[in-house]
Design a protein around this motif. Structure first.
Motif, PDB file in Angstrom:
ATOM      1  N   ALA A 108      19.573   1.123  10.558  1.00  0.00           N
ATOM      2  CA  ALA A 108      20.199   0.133   9.669  1.00  0.00           C
ATOM      3  C   ALA A 108      19.594   0.187   8.272  1.00  0.00           C
ATOM      4  N   THR A 109      18.291   0.416   8.181  1.00  0.00           N
ATOM      5  CA  THR A 109      17.639   0.501   6.871  1.00  0.00           C
ATOM      6  C   THR A 109      18.100   1.740   6.118  1.00  0.00           C
ATOM      7  N   ALA A 110      18.176   2.863   6.801  1.00  0.00           N
ATOM      8  CA  ALA A 110      18.613   4.096   6.145  1.00  0.00           C
ATOM      9  C   ALA A 110      20.073   4.009   5.718  1.00  0.00           C
ATOM     10  N   ALA A 111      20.895   3.405   6.553  1.00  0.00           N
ATOM     11  CA  ALA A 111      22.326   3.357   6.260  1.00  0.00           C
ATOM     12  C   ALA A 111      22.701   2.252   5.285  1.00  0.00           C
ATOM     13  N   PHE A 112      22.071   1.086   5.416  1.00  0.00           N
ATOM     14  CA  PHE A 112      22.498  -0.078   4.649  1.00  0.00           C
ATOM     15  C   PHE A 112      21.422  -0.663   3.750  1.00  0.00           C
ATOM     16  N   GLY A 113      20.313   0.045   3.546  1.00  0.00           N
ATOM     17  CA  GLY A 113      19.225  -0.487   2.729  1.00  0.00           C
ATOM     18  C   GLY A 113      19.655  -0.804   1.309  1.00  0.00           C
ATOM     19  N   GLY A 114      20.431   0.076   0.702  1.00  0.00           N
ATOM     20  CA  GLY A 114      20.906  -0.165  -0.654  1.00  0.00           C
ATOM     21  C   GLY A 114      21.848  -1.346  -0.730  1.00  0.00           C
ATOM     22  N   VAL A 115      22.676  -1.510   0.284  1.00  0.00           N
ATOM     23  CA  VAL A 115      23.602  -2.643   0.319  1.00  0.00           C
ATOM     24  C   VAL A 115      22.828  -3.941   0.502  1.00  0.00           C
ATOM     25  N   LEU A 116      21.848  -3.933   1.402  1.00  0.00           N
ATOM     26  CA  LEU A 116      21.059  -5.143   1.639  1.00  0.00           C
ATOM     27  C   LEU A 116      20.270  -5.555   0.399  1.00  0.00           C
ATOM     28  N   ALA A 117      19.747  -4.589  -0.332  1.00  0.00           N
ATOM     29  CA  ALA A 117      18.964  -4.911  -1.530  1.00  0.00           C
ATOM     30  C   ALA A 117      19.834  -5.436  -2.661  1.00  0.00           C
ATOM     31  N   ASN A 118      21.128  -5.184  -2.589  1.00  0.00           N
ATOM     32  CA  ASN A 118      22.032  -5.637  -3.638  1.00  0.00           C
ATOM     33  C   ASN A 118      22.968  -6.743  -3.168  1.00  0.00           C
ATOM     34  N   LEU A 119      22.533  -7.535  -2.207  1.00  0.00           N
ATOM     35  CA  LEU A 119      23.326  -8.676  -1.773  1.00  0.00           C
ATOM     36  C   LEU A 119      23.510  -9.650  -2.935  1.00  0.00           C
ATOM     37  N   PRO A 120      24.588 -10.409  -2.950  1.00  0.00           N
ATOM     38  CA  PRO A 120      24.815 -11.352  -4.055  1.00  0.00           C
ATOM     39  C   PRO A 120      23.651 -12.316  -4.250  1.00  0.00           C
ATOM     40  N   GLY A 121      23.223 -12.457  -5.483  1.00  0.00           N
ATOM     41  CA  GLY A 121      22.144 -13.360  -5.839  1.00  0.00           C
ATOM     42  C   GLY A 121      20.778 -12.715  -5.916  1.00  0.00           C
ATOM     43  N   LEU A 122      20.628 -11.493  -5.401  1.00  0.00           N
ATOM     44  CA  LEU A 122      19.314 -10.851  -5.373  1.00  0.00           C
ATOM     45  C   LEU A 122      19.069  -9.944  -6.573  1.00  0.00           C
ATOM     46  N   GLY A 123      20.031  -9.831  -7.443  1.00  0.00           N
ATOM     47  CA  GLY A 123      19.906  -8.928  -8.585  1.00  0.00           C
ATOM     48  C   GLY A 123      18.778  -9.274  -9.525  1.00  0.00           C
ATOM     49  N   LEU A 179       0.830  -1.206   0.000  1.00  0.00           N
ATOM     50  CA  LEU A 179       0.000   0.000   0.000  1.00  0.00           C
ATOM     51  C   LEU A 179       0.865   1.257   0.000  1.00  0.00           C
ATOM     52  N   ALA A 180       1.954   1.237   0.765  1.00  0.00           N
ATOM     53  CA  ALA A 180       2.840   2.395   0.807  1.00  0.00           C
ATOM     54  C   ALA A 180       3.512   2.617  -0.538  1.00  0.00           C
ATOM     55  N   ARG A 181       3.845   1.537  -1.219  1.00  0.00           N
ATOM     56  CA  ARG A 181       4.481   1.643  -2.533  1.00  0.00           C
ATOM     57  C   ARG A 181       3.585   2.339  -3.545  1.00  0.00           C
ATOM     58  N   SER A 182       2.269   2.183  -3.383  1.00  0.00           N
ATOM     59  CA  SER A 182       1.350   2.813  -4.329  1.00  0.00           C
ATOM     60  C   SER A 182       1.115   4.288  -4.007  1.00  0.00           C
ATOM     61  N   ALA A 183       1.504   4.737  -2.809  1.00  0.00           N
ATOM     62  CA  ALA A 183       1.220   6.107  -2.410  1.00  0.00           C
ATOM     63  C   ALA A 183       2.448   7.006  -2.323  1.00  0.00           C
ATOM     64  N   ILE A 184       3.589   6.445  -1.919  1.00  0.00           N
ATOM     65  CA  ILE A 184       4.772   7.272  -1.697  1.00  0.00           C
ATOM     66  C   ILE A 184       6.006   6.634  -2.314  1.00  0.00           C
ATOM     67  N   VAL A 188       9.017   4.906  -1.765  1.00  0.00           N
ATOM     68  CA  VAL A 188       9.558   4.109  -0.668  1.00  0.00           C
ATOM     69  C   VAL A 188      11.082   3.988  -0.747  1.00  0.00           C
ATOM     70  N   GLU A 189      11.676   4.245  -1.903  1.00  0.00           N
ATOM     71  CA  GLU A 189      13.122   4.103  -2.048  1.00  0.00           C
ATOM     72  C   GLU A 189      13.899   5.175  -1.294  1.00  0.00           C
ATOM     73  N   SER A 190      13.253   6.255  -0.898  1.00  0.00           N
ATOM     74  CA  SER A 190      13.916   7.300  -0.119  1.00  0.00           C
ATOM     75  C   SER A 190      14.387   6.713   1.215  1.00  0.00           C
ATOM     76  N   PRO A 191      15.641   6.962   1.610  1.00  0.00           N
ATOM     77  CA  PRO A 191      16.138   6.389   2.869  1.00  0.00           C
ATOM     78  C   PRO A 191      15.331   6.818   4.098  1.00  0.00           C
ATOM     79  N   VAL A 192      14.843   8.037   4.105  1.00  0.00           N
ATOM     80  CA  VAL A 192      14.082   8.521   5.261  1.00  0.00           C
ATOM     81  C   VAL A 192      12.737   7.798   5.357  1.00  0.00           C
ATOM     82  N   ILE A 193      12.055   7.658   4.237  1.00  0.00           N
ATOM     83  CA  ILE A 193      10.759   6.971   4.243  1.00  0.00           C
ATOM     84  C   ILE A 193      10.939   5.481   4.508  1.00  0.00           C
ATOM     85  N   ALA A 194      11.985   4.895   3.930  1.00  0.00           N
ATOM     86  CA  ALA A 194      12.266   3.480   4.184  1.00  0.00           C
ATOM     87  C   ALA A 194      12.576   3.261   5.662  1.00  0.00           C
ATOM     88  N   ALA A 195      13.318   4.180   6.269  1.00  0.00           N
ATOM     89  CA  ALA A 195      13.617   4.061   7.695  1.00  0.00           C
ATOM     90  C   ALA A 195      12.346   4.183   8.537  1.00  0.00           C
TER      91      ALA A 195
END
Length: 180
Positions: A150-165, A91-96, A98-105
């Motif tokens: 942790a989400t704000a600081a490492f969210g991009g790293v976590l989303a790009n872990l090996p195998g998740l591409g 639901l949040a993805r359809s409204a805002i 979500v990739e922004s670090p502040v909103i993701a946090a």
């Protein structure tokens, strides 16, 4: 769906189980207690912002099963919380954005705090011999804060872990070329 897409989901399950186990290690043996971040929730929010919206229920189920694999909590309660978080993220993805670090946090804080309080409440309800100490459910916010950081600081790293591409949505060349 090709084989590499199936391997992406398999790698996600493995990473999620490891992150859940590492979070449990931080709670028990590293002495962080209530302040230990839920790294699997950070991965959940980071991936929910990047995968196709139609894959969010599969993501929620995978993350819930990963938590069930290493948790002593009731499986039905864990799966219910994971699917509820998936619904909120969809639901949040359809409204805002979500990739922004502040909103993701903020979403990670909300997800972690509500999930921790929910699981503590379920734990107290399923243990009739325990005296009802609902104050333990009030201590869900420290993990929410550290998970948000942790989400704000490492969210991009976590989303790009090996195998998740292969799970992350990609713009096709035709769409990318038409934006010029």
């Amino acid at each position: 769906m090709n084989r590499t897409h199936y391997f992406g989901w398999l790698f996600l399950a493995v990473w999620a189980v490891w992150l859940c186990a590492f979070s449990g290690y931080l709670v028990q043996f590293a002495g962080l207690g209530h302040w230990a971040p839920q790294l699997a929730t950070a991965l959940f929010v980071a991936l929910a912002a990047r995968i196709p919206v139609s894959d969010i229920p599969k993501l929620a189920l995978t993350m819930g099963l990963a938590r069930v694999a290493v948790s002593i909590d009731t499986p039905a309660a864990v799966l219910a919380s994971a699917l509820s978080i998936g619904l909120v993220l969809r639901l949040a993805r359809s409204a805002i954005q979500v990739e922004s670090p502040v909103i993701a946090a903020a979403l990670a804080f909300l997800a972690c705090t509500l999930e921790s309080a929910w699981l503590e409440a379920v734990h107290l309800r399923t243990q009739p011999t325990l005296e009802a100490d609902w104050s333990a459910a009030a201590f869900a916010w420290p993990a929410g804060i550290t998970t948000a950081i942790a989400t704000a600081a490492f969210g991009g790293v976590l989303a790009n872990l090996p195998g998740l591409g292969n799970l992350i949505r990609r713009k096709t060349w035709a769409v990318g070329a038409s934006l010029r």
